[in-house]
Design an enzyme around this catalytic site. Structure first.
Site, PDB file in Angstrom:
ATOM      1  N   ASP A 178      37.688  24.186  21.859  1.00  0.00           N
ATOM      2  CA  ASP A 178      38.961  23.511  22.087  1.00  0.00           C
ATOM      3  C   ASP A 178      39.259  22.773  20.789  1.00  0.00           C
ATOM      4  O   ASP A 178      38.666  21.733  20.498  1.00  0.00           O
ATOM      5  CB  ASP A 178      38.911  22.526  23.266  1.00  0.00           C
ATOM      6  N   SER A 195      40.261  22.736  34.610  1.00  0.00           N
ATOM      7  CA  SER A 195      39.729  21.732  33.686  1.00  0.00           C
ATOM      8  C   SER A 195      39.647  20.319  34.254  1.00  0.00           C
ATOM      9  O   SER A 195      40.501  19.891  35.027  1.00  0.00           O
ATOM     10  CB  SER A 195      40.612  21.699  32.433  1.00  0.00           C
ATOM     11  N   HIS A 196      38.627  19.628  33.830  1.00  0.00           N
ATOM     12  CA  HIS A 196      38.478  18.186  34.086  1.00  0.00           C
ATOM     13  C   HIS A 196      39.352  17.426  33.076  1.00  0.00           C
ATOM     14  O   HIS A 196      40.092  18.056  32.311  1.00  0.00           O
ATOM     15  CB  HIS A 196      37.009  17.787  33.897  1.00  0.00           C
ATOM     16  N   ASP A 210      46.603  24.396  26.326  1.00  0.00           N
ATOM     17  CA  ASP A 210      46.412  23.132  27.051  1.00  0.00           C
ATOM     18  C   ASP A 210      47.548  22.193  26.654  1.00  0.00           C
ATOM     19  O   ASP A 210      48.572  22.115  27.342  1.00  0.00           O
ATOM     20  CB  ASP A 210      45.033  22.549  26.711  1.00  0.00           C
ATOM     21  N   LYS A 219      36.049  24.233  32.915  1.00  0.00           N
ATOM     22  CA  LYS A 219      35.373  23.355  31.958  1.00  0.00           C
ATOM     23  C   LYS A 219      35.328  21.965  32.547  1.00  0.00           C
ATOM     24  O   LYS A 219      36.342  21.413  32.959  1.00  0.00           O
ATOM     25  CB  LYS A 219      36.006  23.407  30.564  1.00  0.00           C
ATOM     26  N   GLU A 270      36.101  20.196  20.855  1.00  0.00           N
ATOM     27  CA  GLU A 270      34.973  20.673  21.665  1.00  0.00           C
ATOM     28  C   GLU A 270      34.449  22.017  21.193  1.00  0.00           C
ATOM     29  O   GLU A 270      35.232  22.931  20.950  1.00  0.00           O
ATOM     30  CB  GLU A 270      35.415  20.871  23.141  1.00  0.00           C
ATOM     31  N   LYS A 293      45.093  21.635  34.463  1.00  0.00           N
ATOM     32  CA  LYS A 293      44.708  20.241  34.699  1.00  0.00           C
ATOM     33  C   LYS A 293      45.579  19.739  35.848  1.00  0.00           C
ATOM     34  O   LYS A 293      46.784  19.543  35.665  1.00  0.00           O
ATOM     35  CB  LYS A 293      44.974  19.395  33.451  1.00  0.00           C
ATOM     36  N   ASP A 352      32.791  13.478  27.087  1.00  0.00           N
ATOM     37  CA  ASP A 352      32.384  14.379  28.163  1.00  0.00           C
ATOM     38  C   ASP A 352      30.958  14.874  28.001  1.00  0.00           C
ATOM     39  O   ASP A 352      30.583  15.890  28.589  1.00  0.00           O
ATOM     40  CB  ASP A 352      33.378  15.510  28.451  1.00  0.00           C
TER      41      ASP A 352
HETATM   42  P1  PGA Z   1      41.815  15.108  27.694  1.00  0.00           P
HETATM   43  O1  PGA Z   1      41.066  16.311  26.982  1.00  0.00           O
HETATM   44  O2  PGA Z   1      41.402  15.091  29.109  1.00  0.00           O
HETATM   45  O3  PGA Z   1      41.345  13.901  26.931  1.00  0.00           O
HETATM   46  O4  PGA Z   1      43.275  15.356  27.514  1.00  0.00           O
HETATM   47  C1  PGA Z   1      40.738  17.499  27.610  1.00  0.00           C
HETATM   48  C2  PGA Z   1      41.204  18.670  26.810  1.00  0.00           C
HETATM   49  O5  PGA Z   1      41.846  18.516  25.764  1.00  0.00           O
HETATM   50  O6  PGA Z   1      40.959  19.810  27.201  1.00  0.00           O
HETATM   51 ZN    ZN Z   2      42.300  20.751  25.445  1.00  0.00          ZN
END
Ligand code: PGA
Ligand code: ZN
Length: 430
Positions: A242, A368-369, A316, A392, A164, A341, A207
């Site tokens: 990312d 985070s989503h 992450d 995010k 990303e 997450k 996304d």
């Molecule tokens: P994922 O990716 O939800 O597919 O794990 C999100 C991220 O890596 O931040």
């Molecule tokens: Zn990530």
């Protein structure tokens, strides 16, 4: 009190089954659903799927749904919905496993979120305020959104290894303005990409970020820089990455051409080479944050890079929102921000705890989503209530992403005069 809990299987934004729950109290019905992502690491809570290849290619979640309708509902009916911690611990106790693999983290999380919404209604306060009260946070803050503009890695079918490229409108005065800045940049980027690669370059990843078939970090960053230039916002918009480097780490090397089919020879880089690359990029572009710059087990290079103090370094895949991993990273000064997450940890109560750990350590926190999302907007309220300063939720485009950003607009409107946008304080909002 909780009078009834009814779960069902629905589809997420990738068209893959997930769990939705309707939780009833005397105040009404409260609905929540579980997201799902690609990183399903060893240390995160386990979502359970049926595994019957003949049904949804093994991805149906009827077992998790049944666990809610039969076991969880039996344990929670009659409980006061404002007792979030007791509700979450009742499910943890019922599950008995370390990673919630018995009842399923997808089942537990959906119920935990639905209960949180019911608790807010019971107290007759906005959800964000209720979450702030649960955690003891006194400075609710509208987060700086990190909008995905370019997608690669596992999230897109192009050759770009980095997952990303995001923008942070930290120079906005309100969230509403940040959303406008993000949307305008997104549409300028669409024009920039069309001019350079043709309309097919504007296909999007999971996304909502554009996924032109570019190969290098710099190509993507140049496109974004050009788009920011066209908006005239200049210094008010910063860039975040990312890298999700675990996905292209081979042994101790990083293959920047990992997605190129039939390639002759790789473009391997060592950890040291990657540090040099990031140092250059941070000079050439207004990059203020890099997530997972190295493999999830390559703690040494993350620490080395983070120690340079050039930008925020977010864990992450490195941390998986796991308290033990976070504790170790704090002790060893490995990185300086947490990617939160909720489905990696599995309950609202535990999410609040890890955010507290990160804040005590003076880390940044980015709510985070997941790449597989639903129309549930819970993380918008969570980010405000816990004052994480950053969120995010993908591109400023596509319904499941806008569900979160549009909810932040509503929260800002509802808070009125009291609404504070994290802006320049995005790394330490309270
Ligand atoms: P994922 O990716 O939800 O597919 O794990 C999100 C991220 O890596 O931040
Ligand atoms: Zn990530």
């Amino acid at each position: 009190v909780i009078t009834k809990i009814k779960a069902r299987q629905i589809l997420d934004s990738r068209g893959i089954p997930t769990v939705e729950v309707d939780l009833y109290t005397n105040k009404g019905m409260f609905r929540a659903s579980a997201p799902s992502g690609y990183t399903t690491g060893m240390y995160e809570a386990v979502e359970i799927r049926d595994g019957d290849k003949g049904t949804y290619l093994g991805n149906s979640v009827t077992r998790a749904v049944k666990n809610i309708n039969e076991k969880i509902s039996k344990a929670l009916i009659g409980m006061d919905p404002t007792l979030q911690s007791q509700i979450d611990h009742a499910m943890i106790d019922l599950d008995k496993t370390e990673k919630k693999s018995e009842l399923g983290a997808n089942a537990i999380l959906a119920v935990s979120i639905a209960a949180c919404k019911a608790g807010a209604a019971e107290k007759e306060v906005p959800l964000c305020k209720y979450i702030a009260d649960l955690s003891g946070e006194t400075n609710m803050t509208l987060p700086v959104p990190a909008f995905t503009l370019i997608s690669g890695g596992k999230h897109a079918g192009n050759h770009l290894s980095i997952q990303e490229i995001m923008i942070l409108p930290i120079g906005a005065s309100r969230f509403e303005e940040a959303l406008q800045m993000g949307s305008e940049t997104y549409h300028h980027l669409k024009a920039v990409i069309t001019e350079k690669y043709g309309a097919h370059g504007c296909n999007v990843g999971e996304d909502g970020g554009f996924a032109p078939n570019i190969l290098s970090f710099r190509e993507g960053l140049d496109l974004v820089k050009e788009a920011i230039g066209r908006t005239g916002y200049d210094e008010r918009i910063k860039i975040a990455l990312d890298v999700a480097a675990t996905d292209f780490c081979i042994g101790t090397k990083y293959d920047l051409h990992s997605k190129v089919p039939n390639k002759s020879g790789q473009n391997f880089k060592s950890g040291e080479d990657m540090i040099e690359l990031y140092k250059e990029l941070c000079v050439e572009y207004p990059i203020v944050s890099i997530e997972d710059p190295f493999d999830k087990e390559d703690w040494e290079h993350v620490k080395q890079f983070s120690g340079l103090g050039i930008c925020q370094v977010v864990g992450d895949d490195l941390l998986m929102s796991n308290p033990q991993r976070i504790q170790r990273a704090i002790q060893e000064s490995t990185c300086n921000a947490l990617l939160l997450k909720v489905n990696q940890i599995g309950t609202v109560t535990e999410a609040i705890e890890v955010v507290k750990m990160a804040k005590v350590a003076n880390w940044g926190v980015m709510t985070s989503h997941r790449s597989g999302e639903t129309e549930d907007s819970f993380i918008a309220d969570l980010s405000v209530g816990l004052a994480t300063g950053q969120i995010k939720a993908g591109a400023p485009c596509r319904g499941e992403r806008l569900a979160k950003y549009n909810q932040l607009l509503r929260i800002e409107e509802e808070l009125g005069e009291q609404a504070v946008y994290a802006g320049q304080d995005w790394r330490s909002s309270s």
